[in-house]
Design an enzyme around this catalytic site. Structure first.
Site, PDB file in Angstrom:
ATOM      1  CB  SER A 136      -0.867  -0.030   1.262  1.00 23.53           C
ATOM      2  OG  SER A 136      -1.459   1.215   1.486  1.00 23.53           O
ATOM      3  CE1 TYR A 160      -3.784  -2.919   5.569  1.00 26.13           C
ATOM      4  CE2 TYR A 160      -3.313  -0.604   5.147  1.00 26.13           C
ATOM      5  CZ  TYR A 160      -3.605  -1.867   4.681  1.00 26.13           C
ATOM      6  OH  TYR A 160      -3.698  -2.093   3.333  1.00 26.13           O
ATOM      7  CE  LYS A 164      -1.440  -4.923   3.571  1.00 21.84           C
ATOM      8  NZ  LYS A 164      -1.710  -6.147   2.829  1.00 21.84           N
TER       9      LYS A 164
HETATM   10  P1  NAD Z   1     -11.014  -7.146   1.305  1.00 22.62           P
HETATM   11  O1  NAD Z   1     -11.216  -7.143   2.759  1.00 22.62           O
HETATM   12  O2  NAD Z   1     -12.172  -6.824   0.430  1.00 22.62           O
HETATM   13  O3  NAD Z   1     -10.393  -8.532   0.822  1.00 22.62           O
HETATM   14  C1  NAD Z   1      -9.559  -9.312   1.635  1.00 22.62           C
HETATM   15  C2  NAD Z   1     -10.076 -10.736   1.554  1.00 22.62           C
HETATM   16  O4  NAD Z   1      -9.219 -11.565   2.344  1.00 22.62           O
HETATM   17  C3  NAD Z   1     -11.479 -10.901   2.094  1.00 22.62           C
HETATM   18  O5  NAD Z   1     -12.237 -11.674   1.186  1.00 22.62           O
HETATM   19  C4  NAD Z   1     -11.292 -11.637   3.420  1.00 22.62           C
HETATM   20  O6  NAD Z   1     -12.388 -12.469   3.710  1.00 22.62           O
HETATM   21  C5  NAD Z   1     -10.025 -12.407   3.142  1.00 22.62           C
HETATM   22  N1  NAD Z   1      -9.202 -12.742   4.305  1.00 22.62           N
HETATM   23  C6  NAD Z   1      -8.756 -11.932   5.295  1.00 22.62           C
HETATM   24  N2  NAD Z   1      -7.986 -12.611   6.153  1.00 22.62           N
HETATM   25  C7  NAD Z   1      -7.932 -13.882   5.699  1.00 22.62           C
HETATM   26  C8  NAD Z   1      -7.291 -15.069   6.129  1.00 22.62           C
HETATM   27  N3  NAD Z   1      -6.538 -15.089   7.235  1.00 22.62           N
HETATM   28  N4  NAD Z   1      -7.465 -16.200   5.419  1.00 22.62           N
HETATM   29  C9  NAD Z   1      -8.224 -16.209   4.303  1.00 22.62           C
HETATM   30  N5  NAD Z   1      -8.849 -15.125   3.834  1.00 22.62           N
HETATM   31  C10 NAD Z   1      -8.702 -13.973   4.521  1.00 22.62           C
HETATM   32  O7  NAD Z   1      -9.803  -6.126   1.002  1.00 22.62           O
HETATM   33  P2  NAD Z   1      -9.290  -5.559  -0.384  1.00 22.62           P
HETATM   34  O8  NAD Z   1      -9.645  -4.129  -0.446  1.00 22.62           O
HETATM   35  O9  NAD Z   1      -9.669  -6.454  -1.485  1.00 22.62           O
HETATM   36  O10 NAD Z   1      -7.714  -5.632  -0.129  1.00 22.62           O
HETATM   37  C11 NAD Z   1      -6.946  -6.744  -0.550  1.00 22.62           C
HETATM   38  C12 NAD Z   1      -5.525  -6.550  -0.076  1.00 22.62           C
HETATM   39  O11 NAD Z   1      -5.026  -5.320  -0.598  1.00 22.62           O
HETATM   40  C13 NAD Z   1      -5.387  -6.468   1.427  1.00 22.62           C
HETATM   41  O12 NAD Z   1      -4.197  -7.135   1.798  1.00 22.62           O
HETATM   42  C14 NAD Z   1      -5.258  -4.976   1.689  1.00 22.62           C
HETATM   43  O13 NAD Z   1      -4.523  -4.707   2.847  1.00 22.62           O
HETATM   44  C15 NAD Z   1      -4.516  -4.517   0.452  1.00 22.62           C
HETATM   45  N6  NAD Z   1      -4.748  -3.111   0.144  1.00 22.62           N
HETATM   46  C16 NAD Z   1      -6.026  -2.651   0.001  1.00 22.62           C
HETATM   47  C17 NAD Z   1      -6.256  -1.308  -0.275  1.00 22.62           C
HETATM   48  C18 NAD Z   1      -7.651  -0.782  -0.406  1.00 22.62           C
HETATM   49  O14 NAD Z   1      -7.833   0.426  -0.366  1.00 22.62           O
HETATM   50  N7  NAD Z   1      -8.673  -1.598  -0.606  1.00 22.62           N
HETATM   51  C19 NAD Z   1      -5.171  -0.426  -0.417  1.00 22.62           C
HETATM   52  C20 NAD Z   1      -3.875  -0.934  -0.287  1.00 22.62           C
HETATM   53  C21 NAD Z   1      -3.674  -2.286  -0.015  1.00 22.62           C
HETATM   54  C1  UD1 Z   2      -6.867   5.423   3.725  1.00 25.00           C
HETATM   55  C2  UD1 Z   2      -5.836   4.859   4.658  1.00 25.00           C
HETATM   56  C3  UD1 Z   2      -4.791   4.099   3.828  1.00 25.00           C
HETATM   57  C4  UD1 Z   2      -5.459   3.020   2.983  1.00 25.00           C
HETATM   58  C5  UD1 Z   2      -6.532   3.681   2.114  1.00 25.00           C
HETATM   59  C6  UD1 Z   2      -7.322   2.648   1.374  1.00 25.00           C
HETATM   60  C7  UD1 Z   2      -5.757   6.408   6.560  1.00 25.00           C
HETATM   61  C8  UD1 Z   2      -4.964   7.456   7.254  1.00 25.00           C
HETATM   62  N1  UD1 Z   2      -5.215   5.929   5.418  1.00 25.00           N
HETATM   63  O1  UD1 Z   2      -6.212   6.325   2.858  1.00 25.00           O
HETATM   64  O2  UD1 Z   2      -3.860   3.501   4.678  1.00 25.00           O
HETATM   65  O3  UD1 Z   2      -4.508   2.375   2.155  1.00 25.00           O
HETATM   66  O4  UD1 Z   2      -7.454   4.395   2.953  1.00 25.00           O
HETATM   67  O5  UD1 Z   2      -8.026   3.230   0.329  1.00 25.00           O
HETATM   68  O6  UD1 Z   2      -6.798   5.993   7.003  1.00 25.00           O
HETATM   69  N2  UD1 Z   2     -12.217  11.987   3.489  1.00 25.00           N
HETATM   70  C9  UD1 Z   2     -13.196  12.897   3.822  1.00 25.00           C
HETATM   71  N3  UD1 Z   2     -14.349  12.437   4.391  1.00 25.00           N
HETATM   72  C10 UD1 Z   2     -14.581  11.107   4.620  1.00 25.00           C
HETATM   73  C11 UD1 Z   2     -13.571  10.175   4.261  1.00 25.00           C
HETATM   74  C12 UD1 Z   2     -12.402  10.652   3.711  1.00 25.00           C
HETATM   75  O7  UD1 Z   2     -13.031  14.107   3.629  1.00 25.00           O
HETATM   76  O8  UD1 Z   2     -15.650  10.757   5.147  1.00 25.00           O
HETATM   77  C13 UD1 Z   2     -10.980  12.481   2.855  1.00 25.00           C
HETATM   78  C14 UD1 Z   2      -9.707  12.143   3.616  1.00 25.00           C
HETATM   79  O9  UD1 Z   2      -9.398  13.146   4.543  1.00 25.00           O
HETATM   80  C15 UD1 Z   2      -8.692  12.070   2.455  1.00 25.00           C
HETATM   81  C16 UD1 Z   2      -9.523  11.562   1.273  1.00 25.00           C
HETATM   82  O10 UD1 Z   2     -10.880  11.836   1.614  1.00 25.00           O
HETATM   83  O11 UD1 Z   2      -8.214  13.356   2.138  1.00 25.00           O
HETATM   84  C17 UD1 Z   2      -9.368  10.068   1.030  1.00 25.00           C
HETATM   85  O12 UD1 Z   2      -9.625   9.366   2.247  1.00 25.00           O
HETATM   86  P1  UD1 Z   2      -9.711   7.760   2.297  1.00 25.00           P
HETATM   87  O13 UD1 Z   2     -10.629   7.271   1.249  1.00 25.00           O
HETATM   88  O14 UD1 Z   2      -9.996   7.379   3.717  1.00 25.00           O
HETATM   89  O15 UD1 Z   2      -8.250   7.308   1.861  1.00 25.00           O
HETATM   90  P2  UD1 Z   2      -6.810   7.691   2.485  1.00 25.00           P
HETATM   91  O16 UD1 Z   2      -6.947   8.497   3.704  1.00 25.00           O
HETATM   92  O17 UD1 Z   2      -5.976   8.225   1.393  1.00 25.00           O
END
Ligand code: NAD
Ligand code: UD1
Length: 366
Positions: A136, A160, A164
């Site tokens: 991330s 978190y 990562k």
């Molecule tokens: P998500 O929660 O939708 O998907 C994660 C999946 O993993 C879920 O289906 C959950 O049931 C499964 N899971 C969790 N722990 C498990 C375990 N121990 N064994 C088996 N299954 C398990 O999340 P996502 O948004 O799809 O994210 C996927 C990955 O990407 C995660 O590792 C997350 O940290 C990373 N990531 C997500 C974002 C984001 O904004 N969505 C940003 C950066 C990184």
């Molecule tokens: C957050 C997480 C980041 C994670 C990402 C997933 C934090 C500090 N960071 O990032 O680790 O990888 O989500 O997508 O939590 N905002 C509003 N009102 C709201 C929600 C958000 O104004 O109700 C603003 C926030 O201040 C920010 C932007 O929208 O400026 C995006 O926020 P968000 O979607 O939560 O993502 P990040 O903060 O970038």
């Protein structure tokens, strides 16, 4: 070629499976459904069936096994490797809520680190060389120099984020470790993908993000306000040093992100030693791993996103300006040039596509 997708029923995993199947890879899924549901896999099957009708079968891959299980359960994970010849792993399984990780750090360290170590150990045992890991942009911490480049120093501000960064380090150290004497040709090759802000949903409206409770992230919150589930959005601060004072982020359509995984996998599987080493050297802090930002390289402010969503979908999104959220930085966007140069990947979809597809998913959610 069988690809194990851990967490494949989740938001990013499900979209990635659609793209992997479209590219001809066969898939094994392992998910414990802690943040998803088995019905997601049925929907993936429906999407692929519909794509077959419209585009023809082509060389679509197959879902060859779906295992309900916890990746932290080493014996269960070993059985998956034993029963299927796994060529590569895409490791999505993990918890992802920043706020929850501050409240329950051990739960996060346990799940996110144990799952990564189990995957790495099984890969080593069964001779699987390639892993694509979900990292991330959070690993760039409170860095205030944009764009974020893979070679920048990394640090974190919450548990978190540390899971990562620690997972990255575990995989890097494994890649840099001594060769296995009994298998001198075995190479552990991790690709670390640092996602920026994934939003949007599959264009079919059949899969998307399903946050439990009150959404923490901006796009799901906007969707729920537009749908009338929540009264109004609170914009967290309008006094940042940005063009309109609100936070700027690099939003990336989840389908583009999913395609980035296919590109990364295909590249890793075909890279020879010198290509691999060149990719690792290019990010000085990367050790034995290839690291890529997956973002668009463009920043969008909170108010720009709100306005785009309202305009594209012709729905009102009422908002009020509130105080800053602790831990937020003003601006975050990617330098996405390494992924373009080395993987041949770049994001194709824009903010309007993200807003349209998010809204379609919100309305069709069933
Ligand atoms: P998500 O929660 O939708 O998907 C994660 C999946 O993993 C879920 O289906 C959950 O049931 C499964 N899971 C969790 N722990 C498990 C375990 N121990 N064994 C088996 N299954 C398990 O999340 P996502 O948004 O799809 O994210 C996927 C990955 O990407 C995660 O590792 C997350 O940290 C990373 N990531 C997500 C974002 C984001 O904004 N969505 C940003 C950066 C990184
Ligand atoms: C957050 C997480 C980041 C994670 C990402 C997933 C934090 C500090 N960071 O990032 O680790 O990888 O989500 O997508 O939590 N905002 C509003 N009102 C709201 C929600 C958000 O104004 O109700 C603003 C926030 O201040 C920010 C932007 O929208 O400026 C995006 O926020 P968000 O979607 O939560 O993502 P990040 O903060 O970038």
């Amino acid at each position: 070629m069988n690809i194990l997708v851990t967490g494949g029923a989740g938001y990013i995993g499900s979209h990635t499976i659609v793209e992997l199947l479209g590219a001809g890879y066969d898939i094994v899924v392992m998910d414990n459904y802690s943040n998803s549901a088995p019905s997601v896999i049925d929907r993936i099957r429906r999407i692929m069936e519909e794509e077959k009708q419209t585009a023809g079968a082509g060389n679509q891959g197959r879902i060859i096994d779906v295992v309900e299980g916890d990746v932290c359960d080493k014996a269960a994970l070993r059985r998956v490797f034993e029963n299927n010849s796994i060529s590569a792993v895409i490791h999505f399984a993990g918890y992802k809520a920043v706020g929850e990780s501050v409240e329950k750090p051990l739960m996060y360290y346990r799940n996110n680190l144990e799952s990564t170590m189990n995957v790495a150990e099984c890969m080593k045992e069964f001779g699987t060389e390639y892993i694509i890991f979900s990292s991330s942009a959070t690993v760039y911490g409170m860095n205030n120099r944009v764009p974020f480049v893979e070679t920048m120093p990394v640090s974190c501000t919450n548990p978190y984020g540390w899971t990562k960064l620690m997972s990255e380090q575990i995989l890097r150290d494994m890649a840099a470790g001594a060769p296995d004497k009994e298998r001198p040709d075995y190479r552990f090759r991790p690709v670390l993908l640092r996602y920026f802000n994934p939003v949007g949903a599959h264009r079919s409206g059949m899969i998307g993000e399903n946050p439990k409770g009150i959404p923490n992230n901006l796009m799901p919150y906007i969707q729920q306000v537009a749908a009338g589930i929540r009264e109004k959005l609170t914009v967290f601060g309008d006094d940042y040093d940005t063009p309109d004072g609100t936070g700027v982020r690099d939003y990336i359509h989840v389908t583009d992100l999913a395609k980035g995984h296919v590109k990364a996998l295909t590249w890793a599987l075909s890279a020879d030693d010198s290509q691999w080493e060149a990719a690792c050297e290019a990010a000085s802090s990367s050790g034995g791993a290839a690291v890529f930002n997956l973002g668009t390289g463009r920043g969008t402010s909170v108010l720009e996103l709100v306005t785009a969503f309202a305009d594209v979908n012709s729905v009102p999104v009422p908002y009020v300006i509130g105080p800053r959220r602790a831990g937020d930085i003003a601006t975050c966007y990617a330098d996405a040039s390494r992924a373009k140069e080395i993987l041949g990947w770049e994001a194709e979809l824009g903010i309007e596509d993200m807003c349209r597809d998010s809204w379609r998913w919100q309305r069709l959610d069933f």
